[in-house]
Scaffold this motif. Structure first.
Motif, short mmCIF file in Angstrom:
data_model
loop_
_atom_site.label_atom_id
_atom_site.label_comp_id
_atom_site.label_asym_id
_atom_site.label_seq_id
_atom_site.Cartn_x
_atom_site.Cartn_y
_atom_site.Cartn_z
N THR A 97 0.83 -1.20 0.00
CA THR A 97 0.00 0.00 0.00
C THR A 97 0.87 1.25 0.00
OG1 THR A 97 -0.12 -0.13 2.41
CG2 THR A 97 -1.97 -1.08 1.19
N PRO A 98 1.63 1.46 -1.06
CA PRO A 98 2.50 2.64 -1.10
C PRO A 98 1.70 3.92 -1.25
CG PRO A 98 2.53 1.56 -3.21
CD PRO A 98 1.72 0.70 -2.29
N GLU A 99 2.31 5.03 -0.83
CA GLU A 99 1.59 6.29 -0.88
C GLU A 99 2.41 7.44 -1.45
OE1 GLU A 99 1.65 7.99 3.46
OE2 GLU A 99 1.23 5.83 3.49
N ILE A 100 3.69 7.21 -1.72
CA ILE A 100 4.53 8.32 -2.15
C ILE A 100 5.67 7.80 -3.02
CG2 ILE A 100 6.09 8.24 -0.16
CD1 ILE A 100 5.80 11.35 -0.08
N VAL A 101 6.20 8.66 -3.88
CA VAL A 101 7.33 8.30 -4.73
C VAL A 101 8.41 9.36 -4.56
CG1 VAL A 101 8.14 7.92 -7.10
CG2 VAL A 101 5.86 7.13 -6.41
N PHE A 102 9.64 8.90 -4.36
CA PHE A 102 10.80 9.78 -4.30
C PHE A 102 11.59 9.55 -5.58
CE2 PHE A 102 9.63 8.71 0.05
CZ PHE A 102 9.56 9.96 0.63
N VAL A 103 11.79 10.61 -6.36
CA VAL A 103 12.50 10.49 -7.63
C VAL A 103 13.90 11.06 -7.47
CG1 VAL A 103 12.48 11.09 -10.08
CG2 VAL A 103 10.31 10.77 -8.87
N LEU A 104 14.89 10.20 -7.72
CA LEU A 104 16.29 10.61 -7.67
C LEU A 104 16.77 10.84 -9.09
CD1 LEU A 104 17.64 7.98 -5.10
CD2 LEU A 104 16.59 10.19 -4.66
N ARG A 105 17.47 11.92 -9.32
CA ARG A 105 17.95 12.23 -10.67
C ARG A 105 19.09 11.34 -11.11
NH1 ARG A 105 16.29 16.06 -13.76
NH2 ARG A 105 18.28 16.31 -14.80
N LEU A 106 19.87 10.88 -10.18
CA LEU A 106 21.00 10.02 -10.51
C LEU A 106 20.84 8.67 -9.81
CD1 LEU A 106 23.85 12.63 -10.08
CD2 LEU A 106 22.86 11.84 -12.22
N GLN A 107 20.84 7.61 -10.59
CA GLN A 107 20.70 6.29 -9.99
C GLN A 107 21.84 6.00 -9.02
OE1 GLN A 107 19.74 2.99 -12.53
NE2 GLN A 107 18.67 4.30 -13.96
N ASP A 108 22.99 6.65 -9.23
CA ASP A 108 24.14 6.44 -8.34
C ASP A 108 23.85 6.89 -6.92
OD1 ASP A 108 25.47 5.49 -10.54
OD2 ASP A 108 26.65 7.30 -10.86
N ASP A 109 22.84 7.75 -6.73
CA ASP A 109 22.49 8.21 -5.38
C ASP A 109 21.84 7.12 -4.54
OD1 ASP A 109 23.46 10.76 -5.78
OD2 ASP A 109 21.51 11.65 -6.22
N TYR A 110 21.40 6.05 -5.17
CA TYR A 110 20.69 4.98 -4.46
C TYR A 110 21.59 3.75 -4.35
CZ TYR A 110 16.99 1.70 -3.19
OH TYR A 110 16.21 0.77 -2.55
N GLN A 111 21.73 3.24 -3.13
CA GLN A 111 22.59 2.09 -2.89
C GLN A 111 21.83 0.95 -2.23
OE1 GLN A 111 25.86 3.76 -0.66
NE2 GLN A 111 26.57 4.96 -2.40
N GLY A 112 20.56 0.82 -2.59
CA GLY A 112 19.74 -0.28 -2.09
C GLY A 112 19.12 -0.08 -0.73
N GLU A 113 19.14 1.14 -0.22
CA GLU A 113 18.54 1.40 1.09
C GLU A 113 17.05 1.05 1.06
OE1 GLU A 113 21.93 4.38 0.62
OE2 GLU A 113 20.31 3.67 -0.64
N LYS A 114 16.55 0.57 2.19
CA LYS A 114 15.14 0.19 2.30
C LYS A 114 14.32 1.17 3.13
CE LYS A 114 15.34 -3.50 -0.14
NZ LYS A 114 14.78 -3.43 -1.48
N ARG A 115 15.00 2.10 3.80
CA ARG A 115 14.28 3.07 4.65
C ARG A 115 14.60 4.49 4.20
NH1 ARG A 115 16.36 1.87 10.27
NH2 ARG A 115 15.17 3.72 10.79
N ILE A 116 13.58 5.34 4.29
CA ILE A 116 13.72 6.76 3.94
C ILE A 116 13.10 7.58 5.06
CG2 ILE A 116 13.00 8.59 2.34
CD1 ILE A 116 12.80 6.41 0.17
N LEU A 117 13.77 8.65 5.45
CA LEU A 117 13.21 9.59 6.43
C LEU A 117 13.01 10.91 5.70
CD1 LEU A 117 12.41 9.99 9.38
CD2 LEU A 117 14.74 10.78 9.81
N TRP A 118 11.77 11.41 5.76
CA TRP A 118 11.44 12.67 5.09
C TRP A 118 10.38 13.39 5.90
CZ3 TRP A 118 6.90 13.86 1.92
CH2 TRP A 118 6.99 15.11 1.30
N GLU A 119 10.65 14.64 6.23
CA GLU A 119 9.73 15.50 6.98
C GLU A 119 9.20 14.82 8.24
OE1 GLU A 119 6.70 17.11 4.38
OE2 GLU A 119 8.14 18.59 3.61
N GLY A 120 10.10 14.14 8.96
CA GLY A 120 9.75 13.53 10.23
C GLY A 120 9.02 12.20 10.12
N ASN A 121 8.78 11.72 8.90
CA ASN A 121 8.10 10.43 8.70
C ASN A 121 9.08 9.44 8.10
OD1 ASN A 121 5.36 11.23 9.44
ND2 ASN A 121 5.47 12.51 7.62
N GLU A 122 8.92 8.19 8.51
CA GLU A 122 9.77 7.14 7.96
C GLU A 122 8.97 6.32 6.95
OE1 GLU A 122 12.04 3.20 9.52
OE2 GLU A 122 12.24 5.01 10.74
#
Length: 102
Positions: A51-76
């Protein structure tokens, strides 16, 4: 698309410390654009029981290293899946509970 913003990509691992293992958390800041899910992404996720609710778009694929967690505006958020087009990478995510579960 909403706006470009800084997000934290979080990696958790364990590190040997003598005979014990210690949890280790690494946080990396990257720039992303936050947007909503396309209908196709929503259907794809629902077919996988997500049940996803949001998409984070990275301009460079190199910025992503397989992380499974994101923290944004106090929400995980937990990365449900990712897709790429050229140099762009879309991290489709669902909000995590305080204990890290989805």
């Amino acid at each position: 698309m909403y706006r470009a913003t800084e997000i934290d990509l979080i990696t958790e691992s364990t590190r040997a410390h003598g005979i014990h293992e210690q949890p280790e958390t690494t946080v990396r800041k990257v720039l992303a654009t936050v947007t909503s899910l396309s209908e196709r992404e929503r259907e794809q996720a629902q077919s996988m029981g997500l049940t996803p609710e949001i998409v984070f778009v990275l301009r460079l694929q190199d910025d992503y290293q397989g992380e499974k967690r994101i923290l944004w505006e106090g929400n995980e958020y937990h990365v449900a899946f990712h897709t790429s087009t050229g140099d762009m990478l879309r991290l489709t995510a669902e909000r995590s509970n305080h204990d890290g579960s989805v």
